[in-house]
Design a protein around this motif. Structure first.
Motif, PDB file in Angstrom:
ATOM      1  N   VAL A 121       8.507 -13.036   1.917  1.00 12.94           N
ATOM      2  CA  VAL A 121       8.180 -12.310   3.150  1.00 12.94           C
ATOM      3  C   VAL A 121       8.384 -10.814   2.931  1.00 12.94           C
ATOM      4  O   VAL A 121       7.537  -9.994   3.327  1.00 12.94           O
ATOM      5  CB  VAL A 121       9.036 -12.820   4.327  1.00 12.94           C
ATOM      6  CG1 VAL A 121       8.890 -11.907   5.541  1.00 12.94           C
ATOM      7  CG2 VAL A 121       8.642 -14.239   4.689  1.00 12.94           C
ATOM      8  N   SER A 122       9.482 -10.431   2.289  1.00 14.45           N
ATOM      9  CA  SER A 122       9.746  -9.002   2.072  1.00 14.45           C
ATOM     10  C   SER A 122       8.743  -8.400   1.081  1.00 14.45           C
ATOM     11  O   SER A 122       8.313  -7.236   1.226  1.00 14.45           O
ATOM     12  CB  SER A 122      11.176  -8.773   1.582  1.00 14.45           C
ATOM     13  OG  SER A 122      11.355  -9.378   0.324  1.00 14.45           O
ATOM     14  N   ALA A 123       8.333  -9.165   0.071  1.00 16.08           N
ATOM     15  CA  ALA A 123       7.337  -8.673  -0.882  1.00 16.08           C
ATOM     16  C   ALA A 123       5.997  -8.478  -0.192  1.00 16.08           C
ATOM     17  O   ALA A 123       5.284  -7.494  -0.446  1.00 16.08           O
ATOM     18  CB  ALA A 123       7.207  -9.635  -2.051  1.00 16.08           C
ATOM     19  N   ALA A 124       5.630  -9.375   0.662  1.00 14.89           N
ATOM     20  CA  ALA A 124       4.367  -9.251   1.402  1.00 14.89           C
ATOM     21  C   ALA A 124       4.409  -8.026   2.316  1.00 14.89           C
ATOM     22  O   ALA A 124       3.430  -7.274   2.430  1.00 14.89           O
ATOM     23  CB  ALA A 124       4.098 -10.518   2.197  1.00 14.89           C
ATOM     24  N   ALA A 125       5.531  -7.804   2.961  1.00  9.82           N
ATOM     25  CA  ALA A 125       5.653  -6.640   3.853  1.00  9.82           C
ATOM     26  C   ALA A 125       5.595  -5.352   3.048  1.00  9.82           C
ATOM     27  O   ALA A 125       4.971  -4.363   3.476  1.00  9.82           O
ATOM     28  CB  ALA A 125       6.965  -6.734   4.629  1.00  9.82           C
ATOM     29  N   ASN A 126       6.223  -5.370   1.904  1.00  4.99           N
ATOM     30  CA  ASN A 126       6.211  -4.185   1.030  1.00  4.99           C
ATOM     31  C   ASN A 126       4.796  -3.903   0.543  1.00  4.99           C
ATOM     32  O   ASN A 126       4.362  -2.759   0.498  1.00  4.99           O
ATOM     33  CB  ASN A 126       7.168  -4.407  -0.139  1.00  4.99           C
ATOM     34  CG  ASN A 126       7.442  -3.131  -0.896  1.00  4.99           C
ATOM     35  OD1 ASN A 126       7.122  -2.044  -0.431  1.00  4.99           O
ATOM     36  ND2 ASN A 126       8.048  -3.255  -2.069  1.00  4.99           N
ATOM     37  N   GLN A 127       4.060  -4.949   0.183  1.00  4.55           N
ATOM     38  CA  GLN A 127       2.676  -4.794  -0.289  1.00  4.55           C
ATOM     39  C   GLN A 127       1.786  -4.244   0.816  1.00  4.55           C
ATOM     40  O   GLN A 127       0.937  -3.384   0.573  1.00  4.55           O
ATOM     41  CB  GLN A 127       2.145  -6.144  -0.794  1.00  4.55           C
ATOM     42  CG  GLN A 127       0.766  -6.066  -1.406  1.00  4.55           C
ATOM     43  CD  GLN A 127       0.767  -5.234  -2.682  1.00  4.55           C
ATOM     44  OE1 GLN A 127       1.741  -5.156  -3.404  1.00  4.55           O
ATOM     45  NE2 GLN A 127      -0.354  -4.585  -2.957  1.00  4.55           N
ATOM     46  N   GLN A 128       1.982  -4.691   2.032  1.00  8.17           N
ATOM     47  CA  GLN A 128       1.182  -4.206   3.162  1.00  8.17           C
ATOM     48  C   GLN A 128       1.471  -2.746   3.437  1.00  8.17           C
ATOM     49  O   GLN A 128       0.568  -1.966   3.729  1.00  8.17           O
ATOM     50  CB  GLN A 128       1.463  -5.027   4.413  1.00  8.17           C
ATOM     51  CG  GLN A 128       0.861  -6.420   4.395  1.00  8.17           C
ATOM     52  CD  GLN A 128       1.231  -7.208   5.627  1.00  8.17           C
ATOM     53  OE1 GLN A 128       2.009  -6.737   6.457  1.00  8.17           O
ATOM     54  NE2 GLN A 128       0.709  -8.410   5.737  1.00  8.17           N
ATOM     55  N   SER A 129       2.734  -2.349   3.315  1.00  2.00           N
ATOM     56  CA  SER A 129       3.077  -0.948   3.556  1.00  2.00           C
ATOM     57  C   SER A 129       2.477  -0.054   2.469  1.00  2.00           C
ATOM     58  O   SER A 129       2.030   1.072   2.731  1.00  2.00           O
ATOM     59  CB  SER A 129       4.579  -0.746   3.649  1.00  2.00           C
ATOM     60  OG  SER A 129       5.169  -1.001   2.387  1.00  2.00           O
ATOM     61  N   LEU A 130       2.437  -0.547   1.210  1.00  2.00           N
ATOM     62  CA  LEU A 130       1.823   0.229   0.138  1.00  2.00           C
ATOM     63  C   LEU A 130       0.307   0.366   0.326  1.00  2.00           C
ATOM     64  O   LEU A 130      -0.270   1.416   0.077  1.00  2.00           O
ATOM     65  CB  LEU A 130       2.131  -0.404  -1.225  1.00  2.00           C
ATOM     66  CG  LEU A 130       3.568  -0.302  -1.729  1.00  2.00           C
ATOM     67  CD1 LEU A 130       3.732  -1.067  -3.038  1.00  2.00           C
ATOM     68  CD2 LEU A 130       3.959   1.156  -1.940  1.00  2.00           C
ATOM     69  N   ASP A 131      -0.318  -0.713   0.749  1.00  5.98           N
ATOM     70  CA  ASP A 131      -1.773  -0.672   1.003  1.00  5.98           C
ATOM     71  C   ASP A 131      -2.100   0.284   2.130  1.00  5.98           C
ATOM     72  O   ASP A 131      -3.094   1.012   2.072  1.00  5.98           O
ATOM     73  CB  ASP A 131      -2.299  -2.081   1.328  1.00  5.98           C
ATOM     74  CG  ASP A 131      -2.276  -3.003   0.114  1.00  5.98           C
ATOM     75  OD1 ASP A 131      -2.213  -2.459  -1.013  1.00  5.98           O
ATOM     76  OD2 ASP A 131      -2.309  -4.232   0.292  1.00  5.98           O
ATOM     77  N   SER A 132      -1.285   0.317   3.169  1.00  6.41           N
ATOM     78  CA  SER A 132      -1.562   1.213   4.293  1.00  6.41           C
ATOM     79  C   SER A 132      -1.320   2.679   3.911  1.00  6.41           C
ATOM     80  O   SER A 132      -1.988   3.582   4.406  1.00  6.41           O
ATOM     81  CB  SER A 132      -0.708   0.827   5.504  1.00  6.41           C
ATOM     82  OG  SER A 132       0.656   1.040   5.208  1.00  6.41           O
ATOM     83  N   ASP A 133      -0.374   2.960   2.967  1.00  2.00           N
ATOM     84  CA  ASP A 133      -0.124   4.334   2.498  1.00  2.00           C
ATOM     85  C   ASP A 133      -1.287   4.850   1.652  1.00  2.00           C
ATOM     86  O   ASP A 133      -1.606   6.029   1.700  1.00  2.00           O
ATOM     87  CB  ASP A 133       1.168   4.397   1.664  1.00  2.00           C
ATOM     88  CG  ASP A 133       2.415   4.263   2.524  1.00  2.00           C
ATOM     89  OD1 ASP A 133       2.283   4.437   3.752  1.00  2.00           O
ATOM     90  OD2 ASP A 133       3.493   3.968   1.970  1.00  2.00           O
ATOM     91  N   GLU A 134      -1.906   3.959   0.874  1.00  2.00           N
ATOM     92  CA  GLU A 134      -3.014   4.381   0.022  1.00  2.00           C
ATOM     93  C   GLU A 134      -4.253   4.735   0.822  1.00  2.00           C
ATOM     94  O   GLU A 134      -5.043   5.579   0.421  1.00  2.00           O
ATOM     95  CB  GLU A 134      -3.339   3.291  -0.995  1.00  2.00           C
ATOM     96  CG  GLU A 134      -2.252   3.129  -2.061  1.00  2.00           C
ATOM     97  CD  GLU A 134      -2.555   1.997  -3.001  1.00  2.00           C
ATOM     98  OE1 GLU A 134      -3.589   1.329  -2.842  1.00  2.00           O
ATOM     99  OE2 GLU A 134      -1.742   1.764  -3.909  1.00  2.00           O
TER     100      GLU A 134
END
Length: 169
Positions: free
Chosen positions: A155-168
Motif C-alpha cells: 500500500v505504501s509503495a503504491a502511494a509513493n508511486q502515485q505521488s511520483l507520477d503526479s510530481d512528474e
C-alpha cells in the motif's frame, strides 16, 4: 638718436660687469694656487688617469701595418636561423580547438534551469524528510498490528508511486 646712446651705455656696463667677473674668477684661481683654468685641469686629470694607450679594434678594416694585425677582430659568423624559424612556424600553426561538437553544449538550456539548480539542494532535504515520514507511518501501522507487513508495504509503495507520477506531470 637717443636710443643709440643708451645702447652704448648698456654695452659699456655689460663690459664692465664681465671684466669684474673675470677678475673675480682670476682671484679664485690665484687663491687656490692653480695657474690653469678648471677646464684644462679636468682634461689633464683625464689624461693622467689614462696613461696607457688604447689599442684600436679593426672590425671592417684590414690594416697594412703588420704591428696592427693583432688588433683585427675576427669575422662574425652568422647564426643558423632555420631551427628558430621552424620553431616559430610550428608555434604559429593553429591547433584544432574542438574535434567533436558536443550537442549538449550547443543546445539552448530550458528557461527554468537556474530555478532547478537553486532549488535542487532544498528538494534533496525535503526528499529525505519525506522518506523518514513514510517509514514512521509504516512503523505505526505495524505497531498497531491491524494489518500484516506485506499489505502495508504494498500500500505504501503504491502511494509513493502515485505521488511520483503526479510530481512528474
Amino acid at each position: 638718436m637717443a636710443g643709440v646712446g643708451s645702447l652704448q651705455e648698456e654695452a659699456l656696463k655689460r663690459k664692465e660687469r664681465l671684466k669684474a667677473l673675470r677678475r673675480k674668477h682670476q682671484g679664485e684661481i690665484e687663491e687656490t694656487g692653480d695657474s690653469e683654468p678648471p677646464e684644462k685641469k679636468i682634461a689633464g686629470e683625464a689624461e693622467e688617469g689614462n696613461k696607457e694607450i688604447r689599442q684600436p679594434i679593426f672590425k671592417n678594416y684590414k690594416p697594412e701595418n703588420e704591428s696592427l694585425q693583432d688588433a683585427v677582430a675576427e669575422r662574425a659568423q652568422p647564426e643558423k636561423v632555420e631551427e628558430h624559424i621552424k620553431d616559430q612556424l610550428e608555434a604559429a600553426k593553429p591547433e584544432p580547438v574542438v574535434e567533436e561538437v558536443d550537442l549538449m553544449n550547443l543546445a539552448p538550456r530550458k528557461p527554468d534551469w537556474d530555478l532547478k539548480r537553486d532549488v535542487s539542494k532544498k528538494l534533496e532535504k525535503l526528499e529525505r524528510r519525506t522518506q523518514r515520514a513514510i517509514a514512521e507511518l509504516i512503523r505505526e501501522r505495524l505497531a498497531s498490528g491491524k494489518e500484516d507487513l506485506v499489505t502495508v508495504v504494498n500500500v505504501s509503495a503504491a502511494a509513493n508511486q502515485q505521488s511520483l507520477d503526479s510530481d512528474e506531470d
